[in-house]
Design a protein around this motif. Sequence first.
Motif, short mmCIF file in Angstrom:
data_model
loop_
_atom_site.label_atom_id
_atom_site.label_comp_id
_atom_site.label_asym_id
_atom_site.label_seq_id
_atom_site.Cartn_x
_atom_site.Cartn_y
_atom_site.Cartn_z
N ARG A 161 0.85 -1.21 0.00
CA ARG A 161 0.00 0.00 0.00
C ARG A 161 0.88 1.25 0.00
O ARG A 161 0.61 2.20 -0.74
CB ARG A 161 -0.93 -0.04 1.23
CG ARG A 161 -1.89 1.10 1.37
CD ARG A 161 -3.05 0.75 2.33
NE ARG A 161 -2.63 -0.03 3.48
CZ ARG A 161 -2.02 0.49 4.55
NH1 ARG A 161 -1.81 1.79 4.63
NH2 ARG A 161 -1.65 -0.29 5.56
N HIS A 162 1.95 1.22 0.79
CA HIS A 162 2.86 2.38 0.80
C HIS A 162 3.48 2.59 -0.58
O HIS A 162 3.67 3.73 -1.01
CB HIS A 162 4.01 2.17 1.80
CG HIS A 162 3.57 2.02 3.23
ND1 HIS A 162 4.41 1.67 4.24
CD2 HIS A 162 2.35 2.19 3.80
CE1 HIS A 162 3.75 1.62 5.37
NE2 HIS A 162 2.49 1.92 5.13
N ALA A 163 3.84 1.48 -1.23
CA ALA A 163 4.48 1.59 -2.55
C ALA A 163 3.55 2.31 -3.53
O ALA A 163 3.99 3.15 -4.31
CB ALA A 163 4.84 0.20 -3.07
N VAL A 164 2.25 2.00 -3.45
CA VAL A 164 1.28 2.64 -4.35
C VAL A 164 1.21 4.14 -4.04
O VAL A 164 1.25 4.99 -4.94
CB VAL A 164 -0.12 1.98 -4.21
CG1 VAL A 164 -1.17 2.77 -4.98
CG2 VAL A 164 -0.06 0.53 -4.69
N LEU A 165 1.16 4.48 -2.75
CA LEU A 165 1.10 5.90 -2.36
C LEU A 165 2.35 6.65 -2.83
O LEU A 165 2.25 7.77 -3.35
CB LEU A 165 0.99 6.02 -0.83
CG LEU A 165 -0.30 5.47 -0.19
CD1 LEU A 165 -0.16 5.40 1.33
CD2 LEU A 165 -1.50 6.34 -0.57
N CYS A 166 3.51 6.03 -2.64
CA CYS A 166 4.76 6.69 -3.06
C CYS A 166 4.81 6.84 -4.57
O CYS A 166 5.27 7.87 -5.09
CB CYS A 166 5.98 5.89 -2.58
SG CYS A 166 6.14 5.85 -0.79
#
Length: 232
Positions: free
Chosen positions: A56-61
């Motif tokens: 999920r963090h990867a998508v946000l970044c």
Amino acid sequence: MNGGPRREAGEAWAFRARVEREAARRFERLGAAISAFDPGSPVPALLQRAAGDERRHAVLCAELCAAYGQPVDEGVADEPIAPASLGPRAAVLYEMVAACCLTETESVATLATLLSEEAEPRVREVLHEIARDEVVHSRMGWAHLAREAAVQDVSFLSAWIPSMLSGTVDEGLFTRDEPEPDAEALLRHGVLPRSRKREIFVRTLEEVVLPGLERLGVDAGPARAWLAKRSS
Ligand SMILES: [Fe+2]
Ligand SMILES: [Fe+2]
């Protein structure tokens, strides 16, 4: 500075997206490894959940990276980082300490600092969401280390902390000291200027990470020597 602060911010978010994807893979692999030798451990379930957080963090970044006009690369490398001389269980411990006790703890401190600054609203939301999870990710490392310390001698880690640290930070953090004219703008886009980054890295190491390791029987002498050599 090439291309100005927006470009530099885009590159920083692209780098973070890749680090998050790698962390997801690493946590899945470590979770499977731990359940094989310590089936009663609560850590694999936490690692599984953390892998989902990292995706999920990867998508946000990646979204922020695209918003700053930088290409998002989809590559993921998940190379085990422990030295080949360690047995499999010690290698897992090495990776848990490096990835969670060091990297995630440092990440919490970095995110907290960025959140104390004036960032753009979307940057702030993303920093906030990531920070909330990284606190839990850091604890997985301390929980695993405490479990291992209860059943075996973990003092061998002491000599390896310097190589973990070298793998965590870019040596440029300690060696280059050019002026950073875009420092204020970078903070707005969620990027710490190098001088702040170094200060937070060192303080978190001295106040949180090294005392934590020492409490669990890992002598911090070699780590302190590593630090002294770089901060003199
Ligand atoms: Fe993350
Ligand atoms: Fe994390």
